[in-house]
Design an enzyme around this catalytic site. Structure first.
Site, PDB file in Angstrom:
ATOM      1  N   HIS A  59       5.403  33.455  41.747  1.00  0.00           N
ATOM      2  CA  HIS A  59       4.376  33.295  40.429  1.00  0.00           C
ATOM      3  C   HIS A  59       4.522  34.007  39.362  1.00  0.00           C
ATOM      4  O   HIS A  59       4.753  35.343  39.003  1.00  0.00           O
ATOM      5  CB  HIS A  59       3.081  32.663  40.431  1.00  0.00           C
ATOM      6  CG  HIS A  59       2.060  34.052  40.777  1.00  0.00           C
ATOM      7  ND1 HIS A  59       1.728  35.501  42.456  1.00  0.00           N
ATOM      8  CD2 HIS A  59       1.221  34.802  40.442  1.00  0.00           C
ATOM      9  CE1 HIS A  59       1.370  35.825  42.092  1.00  0.00           C
ATOM     10  NE2 HIS A  59       0.709  35.876  41.469  1.00  0.00           N
ATOM     11  N   CYS A  91      -4.650  40.884  40.189  1.00  0.00           N
ATOM     12  CA  CYS A  91      -3.365  41.627  39.864  1.00  0.00           C
ATOM     13  C   CYS A  91      -4.390  40.682  37.974  1.00  0.00           C
ATOM     14  O   CYS A  91      -3.991  40.719  37.624  1.00  0.00           O
ATOM     15  CB  CYS A  91      -3.138  40.482  40.758  1.00  0.00           C
ATOM     16  SG  CYS A  91      -3.617  37.971  40.329  1.00  0.00           S
TER      17      CYS A  91
END
Length: 689
Positions: free
Chosen positions: A608, A410
């Site tokens: 996040h 990611c």
């Protein structure tokens, strides 16, 4: 999950039409050989047929040549008329009935179709497509009424008479009801087609037909409408232009040729081979992924299709019978002598226009990345509802040997990839592949040493640039993506196949032998990201950070946010208050969400920061917010929001534990019912799974 409901509702009509088209196709396609035989007989023996002229030119004092020449004619004593009137509808109905209820359904469906055939003066393909499955369905339910209730010795009597009586009733219904209705519809539709031709509007049907092909709605249009109407017209005039509306290979060929010259990477390399399959093999779905990968190319398909239809209208061309599959060979086999020029020009014209428009669109494309045919093929197969045997070649280079090294990547390598890797790892281990490692990394840290790379669909292009030799799998749901099961299935196939051919020296498959050193080094370097800790290791990781990775003060049971942006801020402020991050980290969390969604699936979102924002992290911290009313997260419902700030690798074990919680419906129910932060903490950290 309710989060998936809106997209399903939007696509519900398309799915139903696809199912209808599949059913119609399954009735017609097994019998295409009969259509071809009828078309060839028509080409040979009708009044203007190839052999009829030869026979007529021969002197025939005894009449034997005339007898041979007339046996295939439409008039009495010929074979062409009975085939189109009786054989083709009956075998279609028989196939449809058998699909529903085996041979008993097939027999009843065929009997019922005789009623509609006798009750109408046009070929009863539509009637057969109705009565065949209807007969099978009714027979199936009748058999269910007395299943297990018939005395021994009377089964055959009941079976035979029930089928006969039901067939009789349906034949009567077909004769007096369905047949006349279908005949009226057929004539009305034929008149509509005549109007479109006379008004020069027929080319505009490509506006609907070409997109329908890519969306796999073409079977409903082709087999449900064009084939019956075209056959009825061919009986009267010897040919029909309707057979050419969907089967012209020109629009797809033009797109593939444009990719061959102006495409990039794998798409450019595979386009020439795909063009051969599409034109000569007649499998048009081979070009669908190219359009799905570049949706604006549907304009090229539409304009190419319109050009082909326009030329066919000008030259008054048509085919004698359906061309299936849509191969140029099948098309020419069904083309009458006076239509060869027009059909050829129509294919060439459609190809040229489609090629020119596609070339302009590809050259003007600002996206310089390689076309993601793998994701487009997966999307196509999802719409189709099954694997595509021909398009599977577009999913990427064939992987050689076993798969041992899988990385879930990611943007930051922090939250999404850790959660996804945890879920995938569990599935792989449960399937018995103990020698396969699954790690998570940031895309910026990827090297071309991995066997398989899993990313969010929005990040696959970036990952492919760093790992071009790996297999790439795109997901849009980190917690419950169906692609995980496909990966497990792939491992069962490739790893077993590779193990069947071990290297004589190492005992491993060729890919593993070549990549053991590099893959092993990568795994070792990323060992901390493997996230394979148990529940006790989670507790140890928490202790190492002062017992406050997930502090009780960072757990909120009744969140106040009503939007995704507000929820990100709420989770981020908890991290700031806990002293885990600087305030600037909250902005980075919003930036991360703008690039790729952090919704994991199963009601969970884990916002996040970006990879660059790690400098704003003081120590590892996690926050937890539960919402009484789920928050809309880009069309999906987030009930739980977990904010993440990972300074090192100590948070990964906790993420692994959280992932296992949200895969367990009972544990999610415990979180939903928890009335204290302590209970939430206990559920997330202590319960061993």
């Amino acid at each position: 999950m309710s989060a998936a409901s809106p997209p399903e509702k939007k696509s519900g009509l398309r799915v139903r039409v696809q199912k209808l088209g599949t059913g119609l196709s399954n009735m017609v396609m097994p019998n295409i050989g009969a259509f071809i035989a009828w078309g060839l007989l028509t080409a040979l023996f009708i009044e203007a047929g190839w052999l009829t002229g030869i026979f007529d030119s021969l002197k025939d004092p005894d009449g034997w040549v005339a007898e041979i020449g007339g046996w295939g004619a439409y008039e009495d004593g010929g074979v062409v008329a009975p085939m189109i009137t009786y054989l083709l509808p009956i075998i279609i109905a028989y196939t449809g009935g058998r699909m529903v209820h085996g041979n008993r359904g097939a027999v009843v469906g065929a009997i019922a179709t005789m009623g509609v055939i006798a009750g109408a003066d046009v070929p009863m393909f539509l009637g057969a497509m109705i009565m065949g499955p209807l007969g099978g369905w009714l027979m199936k339910h009748l058999d269910g009424l007395w299943e297990g209730k018939i005395r021994p010795g009377f089964e055959m009597l009941v079976d035979n008479f029930s089928a006969g009586i039901l067939g009789l009733l349906l034949a009567i219904l077909g004769f007096f009801g369905v047949g006349p209705i279908v005949e009226a519809f057929t004539r009305a539709a034929g008149n509509a087609v005549d109007f479109l031709v006379e008004a020069n509007l027929l080319p505009f049907t490509s506006i609907f037909i070409e997109p329908a092909k890519v969306l796999f709605l073409n079977n409903a249009i082709n087999h449900g409408v064009l084939t019956p109407l075209g056959t009825a017209e061919a009986v009267e005039t010897g040919k029909s232009i309707l057979f050419l509306l969907e089967t012209n290979p020109g629009p797809g060929l033009g797109i593939l040729l444009a990719f061959s010259f102006f495409g990039k990477g794998f798409a450019k390399a595979t386009a020439p081979g795909a063009a051969i399959i599409q034109v000569f093999g007649g499998i048009h779905e081979i070009y669908f992924p190219y359009v799905l990968a570049k949706p604006k190319l549907i304009l090229a398909a539409i304009l190419g299709g319109m050009t082909g239809v326009f030329i066919n209208v000008i030259f008054a061309t048509g085919l004698r019978a359906p061309a299936a599959p849509g191969s140029i060979i099948a098309i020419y086999a069904q083309t009458p002598g006076d239509s060869f020029l027009g059909v050829t020009l129509a294919v060439l014209g459609a190809t040229t226009v489609s090629f020119l428009v596609s070339a302009v669109l590809l050259k003007a494309d600002r996206n310089k990345d390689d076309t993601d045919l793998a994701a487009a093929t997966a999307s196509m197969e999802s719409m189709k509802g099954k694997k595509s045997s021909v398009a599977s070649a577009l999913a990427g280079p064939e992987h050689q040997g076993a798969i041992h090294d899988i990385v879930f990547a990611c943007d930051a390598g922090m939250g999404s990839s850790a959660m996804g890797a945890s879920v995938l790892r569990k599935k792989i281990k449960q399937a018995g592949h103990q020698d396969v490692t699954v790690v998570n990394q940031a895309i910026s840290n990827l090297t071309d040493t991995h066997d398989l790379v899993v990313t969010h669909e929005d990040l696959t292009d970036r990952a492919r640039q760093s790992t071009p030799s790996a297999i790439h799998v795109s997901v849009d749901d980190f917690m419950s993506s169906p692609r995980y099961d496909e990966i497990v299935e792939m491992l069962g196939r490739t790893n077993v196949e590779a193990s069947d051919q071990p290297d004589a020296d190492t005992g491993h498959g060729p890919r593993h032998a070549a990549g053991t050193a590099t893959a092993g080094a990568a795994v070792a370097a990323a060992a901390g990201t493997a996230v394979q800790q148990s529940a006790s290791e989670v507790s140890q990781a928490d202790a190492d950070t002062g017992g406050n990775v997930l502090a009780l003060e960072s757990i909120v049971l009744h969140g106040s946010a009503t939007t995704a942006a507000e929820a990100i801020t709420e989770a981020g402020q908890l991290l700031v208050t806990a002293g885990a991050v600087d305030p600037s980290y909250v902005d980075a969390m919003h930036d991360r969400e703008k690039s790729v969604s952090t919704f994991m699936g199963n009601g969970l979102a884990i916002p996040h920061g970006t990879n660059d924002a790690k400098v704003s992290i003081r120590r590892t911290g996690i926050s937890f917010v539960r919402y009484d009313q789920p928050v809309d997260w880009n069309g999906k419902q987030a009930e739980f929001v977990v904010g993440i700030a990972g300074a090192g690798k100590d948070h990964l074990a906790l993420l692994n534990q959280i992932a296992q919680v949200f895969l367990d419906a009972d544990q999610v129910a415990r979180l939903r019912a928890a009335d204290s932060p302590e209970e939430v903490s206990h559920t997330l950290l202590v319960v061993d799974r």
